[in-house]
Each structure stands twice: as structure tokens, then as C-alpha cells.
Design a protein around this motif. Structure first.
Motif, PDB file in Angstrom:
ATOM      1  N   GLU A  88     -11.420  40.284  25.599  1.00  0.00           N
ATOM      2  CA  GLU A  88     -10.398  39.114  24.841  1.00  0.00           C
ATOM      3  C   GLU A  88      -9.733  40.052  23.861  1.00  0.00           C
ATOM      4  OE1 GLU A  88     -10.567  34.478  24.865  1.00  0.00           O
ATOM      5  OE2 GLU A  88     -12.564  35.463  24.315  1.00  0.00           O
ATOM      6  N   THR A  98      -5.947  39.954  32.788  1.00  0.00           N
ATOM      7  CA  THR A  98      -5.549  38.523  33.282  1.00  0.00           C
ATOM      8  C   THR A  98      -6.887  37.621  33.420  1.00  0.00           C
ATOM      9  OG1 THR A  98      -3.599  39.151  34.530  1.00  0.00           O
ATOM     10  CG2 THR A  98      -4.592  36.942  34.834  1.00  0.00           C
ATOM     11  N   ILE A  99      -7.222  36.983  32.361  1.00  0.00           N
ATOM     12  CA  ILE A  99      -8.286  36.133  32.082  1.00  0.00           C
ATOM     13  C   ILE A  99      -7.996  34.676  32.530  1.00  0.00           C
ATOM     14  CG2 ILE A  99     -10.257  35.478  30.531  1.00  0.00           C
ATOM     15  CD1 ILE A  99      -9.006  37.897  29.006  1.00  0.00           C
ATOM     16  N   ILE A 100      -9.027  34.142  33.627  1.00  0.00           N
ATOM     17  CA  ILE A 100      -8.716  32.739  34.031  1.00  0.00           C
ATOM     18  C   ILE A 100     -10.196  32.175  33.649  1.00  0.00           C
ATOM     19  CG2 ILE A 100      -8.324  31.089  35.734  1.00  0.00           C
ATOM     20  CD1 ILE A 100      -6.737  33.409  37.233  1.00  0.00           C
ATOM     21  N   LYS A 101     -10.211  31.412  32.600  1.00  0.00           N
ATOM     22  CA  LYS A 101     -11.812  30.923  32.239  1.00  0.00           C
ATOM     23  C   LYS A 101     -12.131  29.765  32.853  1.00  0.00           C
ATOM     24  CE  LYS A 101     -10.774  32.459  27.520  1.00  0.00           C
ATOM     25  NZ  LYS A 101     -10.815  32.132  25.885  1.00  0.00           N
ATOM     26  N   ASN A 102     -11.051  29.162  33.530  1.00  0.00           N
ATOM     27  CA  ASN A 102     -11.646  27.893  34.478  1.00  0.00           C
ATOM     28  C   ASN A 102     -11.840  27.946  35.726  1.00  0.00           C
ATOM     29  OD1 ASN A 102      -8.936  28.006  34.845  1.00  0.00           O
ATOM     30  ND2 ASN A 102      -8.248  26.084  34.279  1.00  0.00           N
ATOM     31  N   ARG A 103     -11.871  29.275  36.288  1.00  0.00           N
ATOM     32  CA  ARG A 103     -12.003  29.539  37.518  1.00  0.00           C
ATOM     33  C   ARG A 103     -13.169  30.550  37.648  1.00  0.00           C
ATOM     34  NH1 ARG A 103      -7.543  32.662  40.698  1.00  0.00           N
ATOM     35  NH2 ARG A 103      -6.465  30.512  40.112  1.00  0.00           N
ATOM     36  N   ASP A 148     -15.673  33.188  38.929  1.00  0.00           N
ATOM     37  CA  ASP A 148     -15.500  34.329  39.529  1.00  0.00           C
ATOM     38  C   ASP A 148     -16.520  34.610  40.740  1.00  0.00           C
ATOM     39  OD1 ASP A 148     -15.220  37.016  40.531  1.00  0.00           O
ATOM     40  OD2 ASP A 148     -15.655  38.105  38.673  1.00  0.00           O
ATOM     41  N   TRP A 169     -15.956  34.022  33.969  1.00  0.00           N
ATOM     42  CA  TRP A 169     -14.569  34.012  34.040  1.00  0.00           C
ATOM     43  C   TRP A 169     -14.034  34.984  35.026  1.00  0.00           C
ATOM     44  CZ3 TRP A 169     -13.875  35.385  27.795  1.00  0.00           C
ATOM     45  CH2 TRP A 169     -13.931  34.101  27.322  1.00  0.00           C
ATOM     46  N   THR A 170     -12.896  34.440  35.737  1.00  0.00           N
ATOM     47  CA  THR A 170     -12.444  35.332  36.717  1.00  0.00           C
ATOM     48  C   THR A 170     -11.418  36.455  35.867  1.00  0.00           C
ATOM     49  OG1 THR A 170     -12.666  33.826  38.290  1.00  0.00           O
ATOM     50  CG2 THR A 170     -10.791  35.744  38.535  1.00  0.00           C
ATOM     51  N   VAL A 171     -11.720  37.719  35.951  1.00  0.00           N
ATOM     52  CA  VAL A 171     -10.999  38.625  35.295  1.00  0.00           C
ATOM     53  C   VAL A 171     -10.282  39.698  36.247  1.00  0.00           C
ATOM     54  CG1 VAL A 171     -10.929  40.428  33.328  1.00  0.00           C
ATOM     55  CG2 VAL A 171     -12.211  38.382  33.418  1.00  0.00           C
ATOM     56  N   SER A 172      -9.267  39.937  36.183  1.00  0.00           N
ATOM     57  CA  SER A 172      -8.363  40.943  36.794  1.00  0.00           C
ATOM     58  C   SER A 172      -7.798  41.898  36.047  1.00  0.00           C
ATOM     59  CB  SER A 172      -7.468  40.506  38.094  1.00  0.00           C
ATOM     60  OG  SER A 172      -6.517  39.674  37.272  1.00  0.00           O
TER      61      SER A 172
END
Length: 612
Positions: free
Chosen positions: A422, A438-443, A445, A457-460
Motif C-alpha cells: 500500500e 492492483t489491490i482488491i481488498k474485498n476479494r 486471494d 487481499w488479492t494483489v497482482s
């Protein structure tokens, strides 16, 4: 030029004779001081003493220009060697020394001691050396301290006491010899060379050696220098045997004292050694001059990590011998060249690490094997770990522990892997760069198998974006190694490049790692950049704070890889480098550690990289 010199001998004798026993020595010469006046003779005299003692059958450990940590490690190695070998032990030190409150201290070359109050924590207590020798069980012990008698501390911060005092720990059957009586001057380079000459003469016991040295020093100084003794010796000691002493002519002694120089040039960066003694690092396509080398034939080496190039060279009096080393590493591009073009890369706090191929891993560590070939592309890496001030300016808070190192220029710690990525994205946006992550906090991983990570968190990543990011594990190790095969980032001696458990607190610790002792010693992190950088100009890659990497932790493959990014899934993310509270083993450049991405741990921080 004259200076005050003091030489102290302590000998501890058993009833039995010493000729024919194992003989072990530790010789230290300190001259290249960072915060005190430099001394011209101690390193050369240490080398001469080493050669003399080896000729007398000693196994010698040599340390030149040692830091406090170097000295501690060498004394520890010396004690262990004595426990294995027994017999006769000899310690010789040349360099600055000082007396404070009735105790004697060696001054390490890196010690910054503005006043006498700090001598106790930043100097090295001579009693520790004598105690280590006594505890080893060696039968006979000789301690030689050749230290400046003129107090080296700043004039306004020192007391009227000059020179060293009688050692606080003086075992039975000992003799203490001073090269000059209190209040008298000693000619630079007179006492120790005279001592070396008589040590080599068969048929002289140690009292005869001292008697001859005392007479010759007095005569050559025209009465200005007189040695002093405190003699409790009970047995005779023949270091060179009991045979008849040969007649030594002045011409023979003069020949042994002649010096010349050696000019060394290289194509690839490496480390220069002469007769097995490390002299220093040399950059690619540069030359270096080794001065005050004794005449005769010497063995030169340039060590390039796992490759060594050797040459034999003859040194003549007052002449410069040249030696060119031509080995070229065709498998890599030169590393560590900083970007010098304006506007083409990050600011001055980053180093351009040029890509290349290296051997990643370490077969003696289960988590770091097998060693395998890895090629990485060029990247920029920050010189320093992210500081608490930098982190707070971007994130609005400082999570670091107040008990283990707090301040603007200290490395931030107690940050999770999520916190670190972050920070990277927020700093990138703040500076108008394209975020890497790219950080998707509500998905959740699906690749995160941790049972204790409540975030997942799902992070790519888009590693080609120009924003800030964490290094991959391969990038981190490649940069830490700096193109050389050092155990730690920039040195084989951890204390010169790292804050770790032994040196991070109020006093320097010894023995085996013990967390309770670390806490009792007030161990903590230190401001970034306080230790020696590695060859690339990167600081604190070893110790101070662990550093998060991008990768999921997993076993290495033995196959050759290019720009690896780790496993595709796992339960823990990797962090590297060791911390202020860790053992030397955990600070090894190949050591791997990992934790869940959401964990916030004391001593774990990070540093930044960018795509070039």
C-alpha cells in the motif's frame, strides 16, 4: 616524529616448559582510524609480527584495522582455537589505547568516542582478552599491547591520566613490561622491531629477550626511552628454542627492514589479497597501490566471489612493482554503476543495479538450497530502508515499536506485507507515477493458504510500471551480494556492515544468541546508513530490519531461471536480511524467512525498487 607508545606484556606460565607445545597467536594492527589520528606503523608491524611468529611455529590469526565487532569475533575465534589446541597463546595489539577509571581499552578503528564516558561502551576492554585466554585452558599466555601513550580523546573531554595502567586482571606467574616508563617518550617504530629481532634468536629465554630489548632501546634513544617491568615470572620461556644464539650482523637486520610498493590493476571488481591478508576492495578498471610491502617475493590474489586470480611478484626496495589482473566475467554485466544521467531515473537515494547472472542460494542452509543459476534484469533499488519519517509522511502514522528504536531516520518496522505494498502504491501516486500493484481488498486471494491471515487481499503486479514496488527475492539477493561472494552484504565480517544481536545494544555481547540477553542489553534498531555499505552503495542489506520481498515462500528449483517471481501460491511472504535482534546465521545473504502477509512483527520493514 615522536609519539608516546606503550607496550604491555602479560605472561601466564605453567610449571612445564613451552618449547614443542602448540603455539597459537592473535595479532591485531589498527591504524586506519575514522575518528582519531591515523597511525602509520601498526598494520605493517602486525604483518611483521605475524611472519615472525609463524617462523617460530605459531598458528596466527591476523586482523588489520578491526572494528569493535571484528575484534570481538577474532577474540572469540582465538579462544575457541585455544580450547582445541592448548599450549602457548600469544596476543599482540598495535594501535590507539586509553585508560579510563583504572581500566585499559583498545580503540577500534570505527569507534566514535567524543569523551571518556563513552570509552567503556565503544572501546574494547583489555581484561576481556586476558580473561578469554585464561578461560581457554592454555598453559602459557602472552599479551602484548603496543598502544599510543598519548590519550587520543579530544583535549576538552579527557582527564589528566595518560597511557595504560596495570591490568585489572593479572593471573599468577606473570610479567608486565612497558616499552617506556610513565612520563617518557618512545620513538615510533623502535621498540616493536627490536622485540621482533630478539624473539627470533635461539638460546634466549624471555627475560634475556627483555634485557636485550631494554638495553638496545635505551642506547638507540640516547637514554630518552626506558622500559619498565613488573616481573612475577617463575619459569624460563624459550620462544625460539634453546640452541645457541647466532651472531646477527647489522647488514642482515637492515635487509629485513627494506620496503617497496606494488601497483595492482584489474578489469573486474574484486578484493585484493597479499600473502593471504585482505588489503581492500578494488573497483572495475581501476588501479590501487599497496605501500610499505617488505622486499622479496609475495603472492597476490584478486578474489571475484567464487573465482580467484593469482600472481607471484617480487618487491624491490623503494621501487614500485606492477601486477595486472585480466580476468573478465563473461556471464554478467558489470553491477553497481549508479545512474549518472539527469532526468532518466530515480533521485540520488537510489542505485542502478545492472542486471546479470549469479548463483542464488546456499547449500548449507536447508531453506536456501539448492544453489541455482538466476539471471535478473536491471533495476533501481533504494540505498536505505524506508524510514519512519518517510512512512508517516505517506501513510499518516508510524507503527514502529517505541521500545526498539524510534526516530525519524530509523527504519520503519511492525509493517505487514500489505502495509508495504500500500505504501508503494500511495507513494507512486503522490509522485505522479504509475502504481505497480492492483489491490482488491474485498476479494479473497485463492492462492493464499494461510489460516491466520484474516485479510487475504488479492494483489497482482505490473512489474513494468514505473512506480515503486518491493524487490523480488532474486533481486534482493543479487543486490545484497553485490557481485562478490561475501557471507554478508559487503563483508565477511558482520559487525562492519550490520546491526545485529551482538552490537545493537548498550554493550557488545558474545557467546550464543539469547533473546533475553538482547532485551537486557537494550538491543534495538539504529538510524539507517550507520554501517558500511556494500559494493553497490546499499546500506543495511544485512541486519537492522528484515525487508519484505514480493515472493510467496517455497522451495527452490535447481533449474536455471530468469527474473523469477517466486511461487504462485503459499501461506507466507518472504523477508530477507536479518534484523538488529538476530544471530549472524540469520543475517547471511542467502538466509530466507517468511510470515503471513498480514503479520506485523518487530524488526520487519522494507525497501523500495523501481523499473529502470
Amino acid at each position: 616524529m615522536k609519539k608516546y607508545i606503550l607496550l604491555l606484556f602479560v605472561l601466564i606460565f605453567s610449571i612445564s616448559g613451552v618449547f614443542g607445545q602448540n603455539k597459537t597467536a592473535l595479532v591485531i594492527g589498527n591504524g586506519a582510524y575514522s575518528h582519531f589520528s591515523r597511525l602509520a606503523n601498526p598494520t605493517n608491524e602486525a604483518i611483521q609480527m605475524k611472519n615472525t611468529l609463524e617462523g617460530l611455529g605459531f598458528e596466527v590469526i591476523l586482523l588489520l584495522n578491526g572494528s569493535k565487532e571484528d575484534i570481538l569475533d577474532s577474540v572469540y575465534s582465538f579462544e575457541n582455537k585455544l580450547k582445541q589446541r592448548g599450549g602457548l597463546a600469544l596476543f599482540h595489539y598495535g594501535g590507539h589505547g586509553v585508560q579510563v577509571d583504572g581500566k585499559n581499552y583498545i580503540i577500534p578503528t570505527d569507534a566514535d568516542i567524543p569523551d571518556e564516558r563513552r570509552v567503556k561502551t565503544r572501546g574494547f576492554d583489555i581484561d576481556e582478552i586476558i580473561s578469554a585466554m585464561d578461560a581457554s585452558g592454555s598453559k602459557t599466555n602472552i599479551v602484548i599491547l603496543d598502544a599510543c601513550r598519548d590519550n587520543p580523546l579530544p583535549g576538552g573531554s579527557r582527564s589528566g591520566t595518560r597511557g595504560l595502567t596495570v591490568t585489572g586482571f593479572q593471573p599468577p606467574d606473570s610479567i608486565i613490561v612497558y616499552s617506556a616508563e610513565a612520563g617518557t617518550t618512545a620513538q615510533d617504530g623502535l621498540f616493536t622491531p627490536t622485540l621482533i629481532k630478539y624473539l627470533k634468536m635461539p638460546g634466549l629465554d624471555f627475560i634475556d629477550v627483555l634485557r636485550n630489548v631494554r638495553t638496545e632501546v635505551r642506547e638507540k634513544s640516547k637514554g630518552a626511552q626506558r622500559t619498565g617491568e613488573y616481573n612475577q615470572l617463575e619459569t624460563k620461556l624459550y620462544l625460539a628454542g634453546t640452541g645457541s644464539a647466532p651472531v646477527r650482523t647489522p647488514g642482515f637486520q637492515e635487509e629485513a627492514a627494506k620496503y617497496g610498493s606494488v601497483k595492482v590493476s584489474v578489469v573486474e571488481a574484486g578484493t585484493v589479497y597479499i600473502d593471504g591478508v585482505r588489503m581492500g576492495n578494488i573497483s572495475a578498471n581501476r588501479s590501487a597501490t599497496l605501500s610499505d610491502i617488505t622486499t622479496g617475493t609475495h603472492q597476490l590474489e584478486i578474489r571475484y566471489g567464487s573465482k580467484t586470480e593469482r600472481k607471484s611478484i617480487t618487491v624491490y626496495e623503494n621501487r614500485i612493482a606492477s601486477a595486472g589482473f585480466t580476468w573478465v566475467d563473461s556471464s554478467t554485466v558489470a553491477m553497481g554503476n549508479r545512474d549518472s544521467s539527469s532526468g532518466s531515473g530515480p533521485e540520488d537515494d537510489f542505485v542502478l543495479v545492472r542486471g546479470g547472472t549469479f548463483q542464488m542460494g546456499f547449500n548449507e542452509k536447508d531453506s536456501a538450497k539448492p544453489v541455482h543459476s538466476v539471471t535478473v534484469s536491471s533495476f533501481y533499488m533504494s540505498k536505505y530502508e524506508v524510514t519512519q519519517k518517510e512512512y508517516e509522511a505517506v501513510m499518516g502514522k508510524n507503527p514502529s515499536s517505541t521500545s526498539y528504536g524510534i526516530g525519524d531516520n530509523y527504519p520503519v518496522d511492525k509493517v505487514s506485507w500489505y502495509d508495504a505494498i500500500e505504501y508503494c502504491n500511495k507513494l507512486s501516486k503522490k509522485e505522479g507515477l504509475t502504481p505497480v500493484y492492483t489491490i482488491i481488498k474485498n476479494r479473497i486471494d485463492p492462492n493464499n493458504s494461510s489460516s491466520s491471515d484474516n485479510l487475504k487481499w488479492t494483489v497482482s503486479s505490473n512489474i513494468n510500471a514505473n512506480g515503486y514496488r518491493l524487490p523480488t527475492e532474486a533481486e534482493w539477493e543479487y543486490a545484497a551480494r553485490g557481485g562478490n561472494g561475501y557471507t554478508y552484504a559487503g563483508s565477511n565480517t558482520i559487525g562492519s556492515v550490520a546491526w545485529y544481536w551482538k552490537n545493537s545494544g548498550d554493550n557488545t555481547l558474545s557467546g550464543d544468541w539469547d533473546w533475553d540477553r538482547v532485551k537486557e542489553n537494550n538491543g534495538k534498531s539504529h538510524p539507517v546508513g550507520g554501517k558500511q555499505a556494500n559494493e553497490l552503495g546499499l546500506y543495511d542489506m544485512t541486519g537492522n530490519a528484515y525487508e519484505w520481498c514480493w515472493d510467496w515462500y517455497g522451495s527452490y528449483s535447481s533449474s536455471r531461471q530468469t527474473d523469477p517471481v517466486g511461487k504462485s501460491s503459499g501461506w507466507g511472504r518472504v523477508f530477507r536480511g536479518g534484523s538488529w535482534g538476530d544471530s549472524a546465521s540469520r543475517c547471511h545473504s542467502a538466509h530466507r524467512y517468511y510470515s503471513t502477509p498480514g503479520s506485523r512483527t518487530i524488526g520487519v520493514g522494507f525497501r523500495l525498487v523501481r523499473h529502470p
